[in-house]
Design an enzyme around this catalytic site. Structure first.
Site, short mmCIF file in Angstrom:
data_model
loop_
_atom_site.label_atom_id
_atom_site.label_comp_id
_atom_site.label_asym_id
_atom_site.label_seq_id
_atom_site.Cartn_x
_atom_site.Cartn_y
_atom_site.Cartn_z
N SER A 141 39.73 60.81 67.52
CA SER A 141 38.33 60.50 67.84
C SER A 141 37.95 61.24 69.11
CB SER A 141 38.15 59.01 68.08
OG SER A 141 36.87 58.77 68.65
N TYR A 155 39.80 51.04 71.56
CA TYR A 155 39.74 52.11 70.55
C TYR A 155 40.21 53.43 71.16
CZ TYR A 155 37.62 55.07 66.91
OH TYR A 155 37.41 55.98 65.89
N1 LIG Z 1 32.70 57.69 61.75
C1 LIG Z 1 32.85 58.07 63.00
O1 LIG Z 1 31.88 58.21 63.76
C2 LIG Z 1 34.23 58.39 63.52
C3 LIG Z 1 34.31 59.01 64.78
C4 LIG Z 1 35.54 59.33 65.29
C5 LIG Z 1 36.69 59.04 64.60
N2 LIG Z 1 36.60 58.40 63.39
C6 LIG Z 1 37.86 58.11 62.69
O2 LIG Z 1 37.82 58.67 61.39
C7 LIG Z 1 38.64 57.90 60.51
C8 LIG Z 1 37.81 57.51 59.29
O3 LIG Z 1 36.68 56.79 59.73
P1 LIG Z 1 35.40 56.54 58.80
O4 LIG Z 1 34.23 56.56 59.72
O5 LIG Z 1 35.44 57.43 57.62
O6 LIG Z 1 35.69 55.01 58.41
P2 LIG Z 1 35.11 54.10 57.22
O7 LIG Z 1 33.83 54.63 56.72
O8 LIG Z 1 35.16 52.71 57.77
O9 LIG Z 1 36.22 54.27 56.08
C9 LIG Z 1 37.52 53.81 56.36
C10 LIG Z 1 38.44 54.12 55.22
O10 LIG Z 1 39.75 53.71 55.62
C11 LIG Z 1 40.21 52.68 54.75
N3 LIG Z 1 40.91 51.72 55.55
C12 LIG Z 1 40.43 50.89 56.49
N4 LIG Z 1 41.42 50.12 56.99
C13 LIG Z 1 42.53 50.46 56.31
C14 LIG Z 1 43.88 50.01 56.32
N5 LIG Z 1 44.25 49.03 57.13
N6 LIG Z 1 44.76 50.58 55.47
C15 LIG Z 1 44.40 51.57 54.62
N7 LIG Z 1 43.13 52.03 54.55
C16 LIG Z 1 42.22 51.48 55.38
C17 LIG Z 1 38.98 52.11 54.09
O11 LIG Z 1 39.36 51.52 52.86
P3 LIG Z 1 38.50 50.34 52.12
O12 LIG Z 1 37.32 51.05 51.53
O13 LIG Z 1 39.36 49.77 51.07
O14 LIG Z 1 38.12 49.36 53.16
C18 LIG Z 1 38.12 53.37 53.96
O15 LIG Z 1 38.53 54.15 52.86
C19 LIG Z 1 39.13 56.70 61.34
O16 LIG Z 1 40.44 56.98 61.82
C20 LIG Z 1 38.14 56.64 62.49
O17 LIG Z 1 38.70 56.03 63.63
C21 LIG Z 1 35.39 58.08 62.83
#
Ligand SMILES: NC(=O)c1ccc[n+]([C@@H]2O[C@H](COP(=O)([O-])OP(=O)(O)OC[C@H]3O[C@@H](n4cnc5c(N)ncnc54)[C@H](OP(=O)(O)O)[C@@H]3O)[C@@H](O)[C@H]2O)c1
Length: 246
Positions: A141, A155
């Site tokens: 992140s 976080y």
């Molecule tokens: N979006 C942002 O702005 C942002 C910024 C910086 C970093 N990130 C990082 O990018 C990554 C993805 O984020 P995202 O925004 O795409 O998140 P998201 O939209 O919340 O999607 C999360 C995904 O991870 C799965 N997941 C959640 N908890 C899990 C667990 N305990 N075990 C296995 N799978 C799990 C979810 O599955 P289900 O559908 O079954 O719940 C979903 O497929 C994360 O590491 C996050 O910290 C995101």
């Protein structure tokens, strides 16, 4: 152009957001793709259909990264089911933000279990299955580089830990030509951080480009690191953050 024909990939957290975009992008590059999810079976089935629509194998697996057995077990399962494993993408993550006093011990344990421990365990398991030249790519992140306001301590702690892990993995596995790299997304429009969310405007304003990124823009960086042209890149961090860290 298919650059990853014949390869096999595991993406953790592939049912939605950045993980889903990555799973589909790597399938378009020619990879067969296993991916994990926890709750959203319907969205997982949609992603699997999109992977199959480009002619690749899709293997969704319900596996909770918060569980140590699942975190390592998913790797063994994917490698067995696909017959090989060339790339691990550690994407699953949880964002628990809030005032310091509001964060309970259970929050600390969960965030560290999913965002850090699972990444270590999956990478350790992958090291035993990846061939020479394999890839480990982790989604960190922008908050590992800059915490722009209050509420992000836990976080940011979890995402900063991935910097040391990535460098250590690069050193441990470099002799086999296996690379380990870390991608730092900025604000990206997903369920975790929707562009219509309450803090979205402020986050966009913190970027040089004054906008949220898309999951596909992060997936493009992962595809580069996973593909043949990324083979001399290891132990490195890549901001895909619209200039959040600039
Ligand atoms: N979006 C942002 O702005 C942002 C910024 C910086 C970093 N990130 C990082 O990018 C990554 C993805 O984020 P995202 O925004 O795409 O998140 P998201 O939209 O919340 O999607 C999360 C995904 O991870 C799965 N997941 C959640 N908890 C899990 C667990 N305990 N075990 C296995 N799978 C799990 C979810 O599955 P289900 O559908 O079954 O719940 C979903 O497929 C994360 O590491 C996050 O910290 C995101």
């Amino acid at each position: 152009m298919s650059t990853m024909n014949g390869t096999a990939v595991l993406v953790t957290g592939g049912s939605r957001g950045i993980g889903a975009a990555t799973a589909v992008r790597l399938a378009r590059e020619g990879a067969d793709v296993a991916f994990t999810y926890v709750q959203d079976e319907a969205r997982a089935a949609e992603v699997a259909a999109r992977i199959e629509a480009v002619g690749r194998k899709a293997l969704p697996l319900r596996a909770d990264a918060a569980d140590a057995g699942d975190a390592a077990g998913a790797v063994a399962w994917a490698a067995d089911a696909l017959g090989r494993l060339d790339v691990l993408v550690n994407n699953a993550g949880v964002g628990v933000l809030g005032p310091l006093e509001s964060l309970a011990l259970a929050d600390v344990d969960r965030v560290l279990a999913v965002n850090v421990r699972a990444v270590f365990l999956a990478s350790q398991a992958a090291a035993g299955r990846l061939p020479d030249g394999g890839r480990i790519i982790t989604i960190g992140s922008c908050m590992a580089q800059r915490v722009p306001g209050p509420g992000g301590a836990l976080y940011a702690l979890s995402k900063t830990a991935l910097i040391g892990l990535t460098k250590g993995l690069a050193r441990d596995l470099g002799g086999r030509g296996i690379t380990a790299n870390l991608v730092h997304p900025g604000p990206v429009d997903t369920d975790m951080n929707p562009v219509g969310g309450p803090h979205a405007e402020g986050q966009a304003a913190l970027t040089a480009l004054d906008r949220f990124g898309t999951p596909d823009e992060v997936a493009a960086m992962v595809a580069f690191l996973a593909g043949p042209e990324g083979r001399y890149v290891t132990g490195a961090e890549f901001a895909v953050d619209g200039g959040h860290a600039a």
